[in-house]
Write a protein that holds these residues in place. Sequence first.
Motif, mmCIF file in Angstrom:
data_model
loop_
_atom_site.group_PDB
_atom_site.id
_atom_site.type_symbol
_atom_site.label_atom_id
_atom_site.label_comp_id
_atom_site.label_asym_id
_atom_site.label_seq_id
_atom_site.Cartn_x
_atom_site.Cartn_y
_atom_site.Cartn_z
ATOM 1 N N ARG A 292 10.507 66.886 53.932
ATOM 2 C CA ARG A 292 10.538 67.472 55.499
ATOM 3 C C ARG A 292 12.261 67.889 55.684
ATOM 4 N NH1 ARG A 292 7.147 63.441 59.098
ATOM 5 N NH2 ARG A 292 5.150 63.301 58.312
ATOM 6 N N HIS A 293 13.056 67.351 54.970
ATOM 7 C CA HIS A 293 14.391 67.215 55.219
ATOM 8 C C HIS A 293 15.021 67.847 53.782
ATOM 9 C CE1 HIS A 293 13.421 65.188 59.148
ATOM 10 N NE2 HIS A 293 12.598 64.648 58.395
ATOM 11 N N ARG A 294 14.612 68.249 52.623
ATOM 12 C CA ARG A 294 15.671 67.871 51.689
ATOM 13 C C ARG A 294 16.350 69.438 52.201
ATOM 14 N NH1 ARG A 294 13.286 67.771 45.689
ATOM 15 N NH2 ARG A 294 15.256 67.459 44.956
ATOM 16 N N LEU A 332 26.514 68.677 60.869
ATOM 17 C CA LEU A 332 25.301 69.192 61.304
ATOM 18 C C LEU A 332 24.469 67.607 62.066
ATOM 19 C CD1 LEU A 332 24.867 69.037 57.091
ATOM 20 C CD2 LEU A 332 25.507 70.986 58.483
ATOM 21 N N ALA A 333 23.035 68.949 61.813
ATOM 22 C CA ALA A 333 22.429 67.961 62.544
ATOM 23 C C ALA A 333 21.900 66.856 62.536
ATOM 24 C CB ALA A 333 21.143 69.343 63.190
ATOM 25 N N PHE A 334 21.508 65.712 63.198
ATOM 26 C CA PHE A 334 21.161 64.702 62.274
ATOM 27 C C PHE A 334 19.625 64.119 63.250
ATOM 28 C CE2 PHE A 334 24.906 63.954 65.496
ATOM 29 C CZ PHE A 334 23.480 62.376 66.224
ATOM 30 N N GLN A 335 19.903 64.197 64.522
ATOM 31 C CA GLN A 335 18.998 63.938 65.596
ATOM 32 C C GLN A 335 17.735 63.921 65.308
ATOM 33 O OE1 GLN A 335 20.439 62.213 68.162
ATOM 34 N NE2 GLN A 335 18.418 61.219 68.105
ATOM 35 N N ASP A 339 15.467 61.146 64.143
ATOM 36 C CA ASP A 339 14.537 60.302 65.013
ATOM 37 C C ASP A 339 12.734 60.440 63.484
ATOM 38 O OD1 ASP A 339 15.676 60.174 66.706
ATOM 39 O OD2 ASP A 339 15.091 62.007 67.438
ATOM 40 N N ASP A 340 12.695 61.267 62.516
ATOM 41 C CA ASP A 340 11.993 61.216 62.056
ATOM 42 C C ASP A 340 11.381 59.917 61.194
ATOM 43 O OD1 ASP A 340 9.449 61.941 60.925
ATOM 44 O OD2 ASP A 340 10.317 62.840 59.252
ATOM 45 N N LEU A 341 12.462 58.893 61.050
ATOM 46 C CA LEU A 341 12.349 58.369 59.686
ATOM 47 C C LEU A 341 12.514 57.290 59.982
ATOM 48 C CD1 LEU A 341 12.926 58.469 56.266
ATOM 49 C CD2 LEU A 341 13.423 61.008 57.722
ATOM 50 N N GLU A 342 13.574 56.487 61.826
ATOM 51 C CA GLU A 342 13.504 55.753 62.841
ATOM 52 C C GLU A 342 11.752 54.778 62.243
ATOM 53 O OE1 GLU A 342 15.719 53.231 66.041
ATOM 54 O OE2 GLU A 342 15.170 55.654 66.318
ATOM 55 N N PRO A 343 10.709 55.368 62.711
ATOM 56 C CA PRO A 343 9.540 55.158 62.693
ATOM 57 C C PRO A 343 8.825 53.943 61.274
ATOM 58 C CG PRO A 343 9.623 56.835 64.077
ATOM 59 C CD PRO A 343 10.630 56.724 63.228
ATOM 60 N N LYS A 356 24.512 51.160 64.519
ATOM 61 C CA LYS A 356 25.279 52.219 64.407
ATOM 62 C C LYS A 356 23.680 53.396 65.022
ATOM 63 C CE LYS A 356 26.398 51.464 59.246
ATOM 64 N NZ LYS A 356 26.324 51.196 58.057
ATOM 65 N N LYS A 357 23.160 54.501 64.823
ATOM 66 C CA LYS A 357 22.311 55.180 66.022
ATOM 67 C C LYS A 357 21.200 54.076 65.331
ATOM 68 C CE LYS A 357 25.185 58.782 66.885
ATOM 69 N NZ LYS A 357 25.426 59.003 67.696
ATOM 70 N N HIS A 358 20.416 54.489 66.441
ATOM 71 C CA HIS A 358 18.971 54.069 65.959
ATOM 72 C C HIS A 358 18.392 53.978 68.124
ATOM 73 C CE1 HIS A 358 19.868 49.896 69.216
ATOM 74 N NE2 HIS A 358 21.002 49.488 68.269
ATOM 75 N N SER A 359 17.550 53.529 68.028
ATOM 76 C CA SER A 359 16.851 53.203 69.673
ATOM 77 C C SER A 359 15.624 52.417 70.307
ATOM 78 C CB SER A 359 15.776 54.489 69.729
ATOM 79 O OG SER A 359 14.805 54.541 68.681
ATOM 80 N N LEU A 360 16.383 51.412 69.229
ATOM 81 C CA LEU A 360 15.603 50.147 69.605
ATOM 82 C C LEU A 360 16.347 49.214 70.732
ATOM 83 C CD1 LEU A 360 13.947 47.238 68.769
ATOM 84 C CD2 LEU A 360 16.107 46.389 68.260
ATOM 85 N N LYS A 361 15.353 49.379 72.578
ATOM 86 C CA LYS A 361 15.570 48.612 73.070
ATOM 87 C C LYS A 361 14.379 47.539 73.649
ATOM 88 C CE LYS A 361 17.812 52.326 74.611
ATOM 89 N NZ LYS A 361 17.515 52.659 74.087
ATOM 90 N N GLY A 362 15.147 45.929 73.341
ATOM 91 C CA GLY A 362 14.717 45.116 73.869
ATOM 92 C C GLY A 362 14.226 44.166 72.794
ATOM 93 N N ALA A 363 13.778 43.102 72.828
ATOM 94 C CA ALA A 363 13.747 41.864 71.738
ATOM 95 C C ALA A 363 12.608 42.004 70.347
ATOM 96 C CB ALA A 363 13.575 40.770 72.600
ATOM 97 N N GLU A 364 12.332 42.905 70.042
ATOM 98 C CA GLU A 364 10.517 42.628 69.388
ATOM 99 C C GLU A 364 11.248 41.655 68.062
ATOM 100 O OE1 GLU A 364 10.373 46.578 69.970
ATOM 101 O OE2 GLU A 364 11.624 45.325 71.050
ATOM 102 N N LEU A 365 12.545 42.276 67.483
ATOM 103 C CA LEU A 365 12.275 42.003 66.435
ATOM 104 C C LEU A 365 12.988 40.573 66.147
ATOM 105 C CD1 LEU A 365 13.195 45.707 64.967
ATOM 106 C CD2 LEU A 365 11.300 43.893 64.780
ATOM 107 N N TYR A 366 13.971 40.013 67.293
ATOM 108 C CA TYR A 366 15.527 39.147 67.134
ATOM 109 C C TYR A 366 14.148 37.284 67.688
ATOM 110 C CZ TYR A 366 18.127 41.974 65.470
ATOM 111 O OH TYR A 366 19.086 43.597 65.520
ATOM 112 N N LEU A 367 14.434 36.510 66.348
ATOM 113 C CA LEU A 367 13.697 35.461 67.345
ATOM 114 C C LEU A 367 14.909 34.549 67.740
ATOM 115 C CD1 LEU A 367 13.313 33.765 63.145
ATOM 116 C CD2 LEU A 367 11.725 35.616 64.302
#
Length: 399
Positions: A292-294, A332-335, A339-343, A356-367
Amino acid sequence: MAEEFVNWSGSIRFTPSDRAQPKNTREVTRLVTGARKASRTLRPVGSGHSSQPVFNTGDTLVSLDSMNGVADADPEKHRARVLPGTGLHQLGRQLAKHGLAMENLGDVDYQTIAGAIGTATHGTGIALGNLSSTLIGGRLVNGLGEEVAFGVDAGEDREHDLLRAAQVSLGSLGILTSLTLRLEESYELHRQNWITHIDWVLENFAELIETNRSVDFYWYPRSDLAQVRMLNKPGEEPDLVPEGRLKEDRTGPSYEIIPNDRHLHFEEMEYMLPLDTQLEAFRQVRERVKTRHRATVGWRVLVRTIAPDRAMLSNAQTRPTMTIALLQNNTLAFQQYFDDLEPLFRRFGGRPHWGKKHSLKGAELYLEWGTFQRIRREMDPGGVFMNDYLRELFAETGE
């Protein structure tokens, strides 16, 4: 209004109402007390290397550049007390004068020590933790204007909750005024950079990370080549070397050999995943980038490892970790790419690099997310150190 602030990559711009540059703890305390009385906020900033808006504010932006240097060192105990505005680039030389060195550094050394620790900056090595894991004590001024000692500075052990919260805090507990670091004796490293095919890396990754003190690799999407960087103490190099061309071979002090020189600025997304020597997540990233991105990816994909630690908001908390970073030239464009790889990263249990760039909101991954939030509210009940980004991240709409 103060002048516009622009971060290192150029993707974040804002104009604070004021800037402050305190020279000592007393001036930091005065700033916090004044902000609290005026119902205003403060945000500390280091070098501005972060590409997340952790430092954004419409109120007062606080630089700690005037609070820099090694305050004192104890070579016998392998520790030193360092001031928060000290740049990593300068810190290596300053520690070397005392016969000491950081056990590891990140890919670049533009950051200040407080900023690097606050966002869990890391290097690479399965037995080497991120920089935050070397913080064993310190002092900060909390949101009440009180100077609070923690860790060894308070006579507490390394499992104490306040230390484990302060190790990765995004500047939300207070303004650090000193940091006590666990260090090593000064040492040299032998660095070798090899150019090989990515298939060789995939076949040999498990042995590479087991036999090198530090090792990472870049994958170049357009050529399918990889650059493998191996760092070891002289005389401790492994027998296994990549098939291909030796691009770089040099030896020197650790603080000079570990960081890369980055003349070009870039945007980056990086996720920390459970260590998998079969590199299944990377294999899927590679396939998607090629599909998709090469044609639009101008930079490379970087893979590293981190030892587990106990910091509450560490992205390597309690698990051996591998990291995958997407780098893109900042012109260069990065968004769409990110966005495609983050999921995909999230499906593999990934935790984001806070700086660094991310869209995490909240507590799902931190014990221990809830414990951290309790400590944060105790340290800053009035939200002196909050901004819009942190309110959203911590789900604190009422502060």
